[in-house]
Scaffold this motif. Structure first.
Motif, mmCIF file in Angstrom:
data_model
loop_
_atom_site.group_PDB
_atom_site.id
_atom_site.type_symbol
_atom_site.label_atom_id
_atom_site.label_comp_id
_atom_site.label_asym_id
_atom_site.label_seq_id
_atom_site.Cartn_x
_atom_site.Cartn_y
_atom_site.Cartn_z
ATOM 1 N N GLN A 90 -10.721 13.127 -4.309
ATOM 2 C CA GLN A 90 -9.962 13.269 -3.066
ATOM 3 C C GLN A 90 -9.620 11.897 -2.519
ATOM 4 O O GLN A 90 -10.485 11.112 -2.160
ATOM 5 N N ARG A 91 -8.321 11.616 -2.462
ATOM 6 C CA ARG A 91 -7.856 10.349 -1.914
ATOM 7 C C ARG A 91 -7.093 10.533 -0.611
ATOM 8 O O ARG A 91 -6.859 9.573 0.123
ATOM 9 N N ILE A 92 -6.693 11.756 -0.315
ATOM 10 C CA ILE A 92 -5.946 12.071 0.900
ATOM 11 C C ILE A 92 -6.775 13.023 1.748
ATOM 12 O O ILE A 92 -7.231 14.063 1.264
ATOM 13 N N GLU A 93 -6.981 12.696 2.992
ATOM 14 C CA GLU A 93 -7.727 13.574 3.897
ATOM 15 C C GLU A 93 -6.830 14.743 4.312
ATOM 16 O O GLU A 93 -5.666 14.560 4.664
ATOM 17 N N ILE A 94 -7.394 15.947 4.270
ATOM 18 C CA ILE A 94 -6.665 17.149 4.680
ATOM 19 C C ILE A 94 -7.420 17.788 5.834
ATOM 20 O O ILE A 94 -8.617 18.073 5.725
ATOM 21 N N VAL A 95 -6.726 18.003 6.948
ATOM 22 C CA VAL A 95 -7.332 18.644 8.108
ATOM 23 C C VAL A 95 -6.553 19.914 8.427
ATOM 24 O O VAL A 95 -5.440 20.127 7.945
ATOM 25 N N GLU A 96 -7.144 20.761 9.273
ATOM 26 C CA GLU A 96 -6.547 22.067 9.582
ATOM 27 C C GLU A 96 -6.259 22.187 11.071
ATOM 28 O O GLU A 96 -6.956 21.599 11.904
ATOM 29 N N ALA A 97 -5.232 22.997 11.382
ATOM 30 C CA ALA A 97 -4.858 23.253 12.765
ATOM 31 C C ALA A 97 -4.215 24.636 12.842
ATOM 32 O O ALA A 97 -4.092 25.341 11.837
ATOM 33 N N ALA A 98 -3.785 25.008 14.039
ATOM 34 C CA ALA A 98 -3.301 26.369 14.274
ATOM 35 C C ALA A 98 -1.801 26.496 14.037
ATOM 36 O O ALA A 98 -1.023 25.574 14.254
ATOM 37 N N HIS A 99 -1.410 27.690 13.634
ATOM 38 C CA HIS A 99 -0.011 28.079 13.458
ATOM 39 C C HIS A 99 0.079 29.590 13.711
ATOM 40 O O HIS A 99 -0.802 30.329 13.283
ATOM 41 N N THR B 285 -2.679 20.968 7.638
ATOM 42 C CA THR B 285 -2.190 22.263 7.205
ATOM 43 C C THR B 285 -2.796 23.347 8.085
ATOM 44 O O THR B 285 -3.612 23.076 8.970
ATOM 45 N N ARG B 286 -2.407 24.557 7.844
ATOM 46 C CA ARG B 286 -2.890 25.687 8.638
ATOM 47 C C ARG B 286 -4.344 26.012 8.281
ATOM 48 O O ARG B 286 -4.779 25.772 7.148
ATOM 49 N N TYR B 287 -5.064 26.571 9.253
ATOM 50 C CA TYR B 287 -6.435 26.996 8.988
ATOM 51 C C TYR B 287 -6.477 27.911 7.753
ATOM 52 O O TYR B 287 -5.649 28.809 7.586
ATOM 53 N N ARG C 42 0.837 -1.204 0.000
ATOM 54 C CA ARG C 42 0.000 0.000 0.000
ATOM 55 C C ARG C 42 0.870 1.252 0.000
ATOM 56 O O ARG C 42 2.045 1.219 0.349
ATOM 57 N N THR C 43 0.255 2.372 -0.409
ATOM 58 C CA THR C 43 0.918 3.679 -0.348
ATOM 59 C C THR C 43 0.149 4.552 0.633
ATOM 60 O O THR C 43 -1.033 4.850 0.431
ATOM 61 N N LEU C 44 0.847 4.966 1.684
ATOM 62 C CA LEU C 44 0.263 5.806 2.724
ATOM 63 C C LEU C 44 0.882 7.190 2.636
ATOM 64 O O LEU C 44 2.107 7.324 2.568
ATOM 65 N N VAL C 45 0.055 8.219 2.664
ATOM 66 C CA VAL C 45 0.523 9.599 2.605
ATOM 67 C C VAL C 45 0.315 10.243 3.975
ATOM 68 O O VAL C 45 -0.794 10.237 4.510
ATOM 69 N N LEU C 46 1.394 10.776 4.527
ATOM 70 C CA LEU C 46 1.342 11.496 5.795
ATOM 71 C C LEU C 46 2.042 12.835 5.595
ATOM 72 O O LEU C 46 3.012 12.917 4.845
ATOM 73 N N GLY C 47 1.569 13.881 6.254
ATOM 74 C CA GLY C 47 2.254 15.151 6.043
ATOM 75 C C GLY C 47 1.765 16.266 6.936
ATOM 76 O O GLY C 47 0.712 16.177 7.571
ATOM 77 N N ALA C 48 2.575 17.338 6.953
ATOM 78 C CA ALA C 48 2.244 18.515 7.747
ATOM 79 C C ALA C 48 2.964 19.725 7.181
ATOM 80 O O ALA C 48 4.103 19.626 6.719
#
Length: 446
Positions: free
Chosen positions: A97-106, A83-85, A50-56
């Protein structure tokens, strides 16, 4: 309008429209760092497993979308990126969309970033040697990917992070501390992914392009030590809980170093760097008939002081035609710092970031120098925590600000670049650019 070969159709005339010309160079620099046009050359073949994508990072949304567009449609792809808000770009029509993208603070982390880090670390569990992990890493990941070390709370990390930001510490110093006070940074994410192969695709936002510093290097080995982190905390007088201090003193929070076998088959590819963006801007200037000179992509130091040094150079060019002949553009990048001054009783809180502080130092030292215009901006589109990317400086900046009752020294005293340049309409507002190769500075001397 002057024809341009930079990928944009036209360039404003630098002599008739100096401000618009400088903004054009900025946008060329940003475009060079967008992932869709540059990432593909570094993608590996799909694996047996499998191919797993992780990132920030601040560019996480655009990097994820670029990967979705470039990865073979019939090859499985899934994962999670934070990623940032408000930094998720509009999704191109028809792109699944195959990769979930969520937001957080910076730049100060929050609970959403902690939850994202927990989920990312959980996704890394149970991988095999047949699997591939693609890690999408860009600047800002240190704050967005927060998972406190044993003995620390999120509130502790928020306090330490803010104190580091206000202290004037360099990015290398800040990220050394962050790595040793984390359960996911400093190579620990790569350790969690073993025995899968990890390929890190990264956009550099740090002087020197060291992958171990970008986003605190979650997937690369770390040469710094607990003793280094402790010395930095003590240098800037930042308090940490006693049990955590004891763990640093004993070496219990050491990160995986370059000798660790978990990194043996891993790869790191930098596909966008500050130097490449500066070179793109220089090419755009030359296409418009203006010679360009790149000082460095690694300039660090106190923002206002760096501004004064740049002003001395611009004045020398304007007065003597040395070390560069006029007309010319002088470009630089890197990551400067701002030391927040204590507020006096009753003094309003200042607003602004590194680029604006640089521009205040520059404007003050230029003293209204004729035929010098400048722009400083963060390539992510956000200067600090404000809504502007940066600010412009012109020969009449000081006079126009004085006419509105603004005194430069007052704004410097409270680190209020935003208020100073907003009053005279000299903020550059772009919104998030969906990439990040750090500071961009351009001075036009006609």
């Amino acid at each position: 309008m002057i024809a341009s070969n930079t990928g944009l159709q036209t360039s404003p005339d630098p002599r008739a429209q100096p401000r618009e010309f400088l903004e054009h160079l900025y946008r060329v620099a940003v475009d060079r760092a967008l992932p869709l046009s540059t990432m593909g050359a570094y993608l590996p073949a799909p694996p047996k497993g499998r191919t797993l994508v992780l990132g920030a990072g601040k560019a996480g949304g655009s990097m994820a979308q670029a990967l979705e567009a470039l990865w073979p449609a019939d090859a499985p792809l899934s994962g999670l990126v934070v990623t940032r808000y408000e930094h998720i770009p509009p999704r191109p029509e028809g792109l699944p969309q195959r990769i979930e993208i969520v937001e957080a603070a910076h730049p100060v982390p929050d609970a959403a970033g902690e939850q994202a880090a927990q989920r990312i670390l959980a996704l890394a569990q149970g991988l095999t040697a047949d699997d591939l992990v693609l890690c999408l890493i860009s600047g800002g990941g240190s704050s967005l990917l927060v998972l406190p070390a044993e003995g620390l709370t999120l509130a502790d990390k928020q306090r330490i992070n803010k104190q580091l930001l206000d202290s004037g510490a360099g990015i290398g110093e800040m990220n050394c501390v962050r790595k040793h006070l984390s359960r996911i940074k400093g190579g620990r994410l790569a350790a969690a992914c073993a025995p899968a192969k990890v390929v890190t695709l990264t956009i550099s936002d740090v002087p020197g392009d060291d992958p171990a510093i970008i986003a605190s290097g979650p997937t690369v080995p770390d040469e710094s030590t607990c003793a280094d982190a402790l010395a930095i905390l003590d240098r800037y007088r930042i308090e940490i809980p006693a049990p955590v201090r004891a763990s640093l003193e004993s070496g219990a929070l050491e990160t995986p170093d370059p000798k660790d076998p978990i990194f043996a088959t891993n790869e790191v590819h930098l596909f966008a760097t500050p130097q490449q963006s500066l070179e793109a801007a220089a090419a755009a200037a030359r296409a418009a008939g203006i010679e360009a000179h790149i000082l460095s992509d690694e300039i660090e130091g106190e923002s206002r002081e760096v501004g004064k040094v740049h002003a001395a150079l611009a004045r020398a060019v304007a007065h003597r035609g040395a070390p560069f002949a006029r007309p010319c553009v002088i470009l630089s990048g890197g990551e400067t710092t701002v030391t927040i001054r204590p507020r006096q009783p009753g003094q309003a809180k200042g607003r602004g970031g590194r680029a604006g502080e640089f521009c205040m130092g520059l404007a003050g030292a230029l003293m209204g120098q004729a035929s010098v215009w400048a722009l400083a901006a963060d390539t992510d589109g956000i200067d600090g925590v404000e809504d502007n990317a940066g600010a412009f400086v012109a020969p009449d900046t000081l006079a126009r600000a004085q006419a509105t009752g603004r005194k430069l020294s007052d704004h410097l005293d409270r680190n209020d670049a935003y208020g100073y340049f907003d009053a005279i309409g000299d903020l550059l507002v772009t919104g998030p650019t969906h990439t990040n190769v750090n500071d961009f500075r351009a001075m036009l001397v006609l």
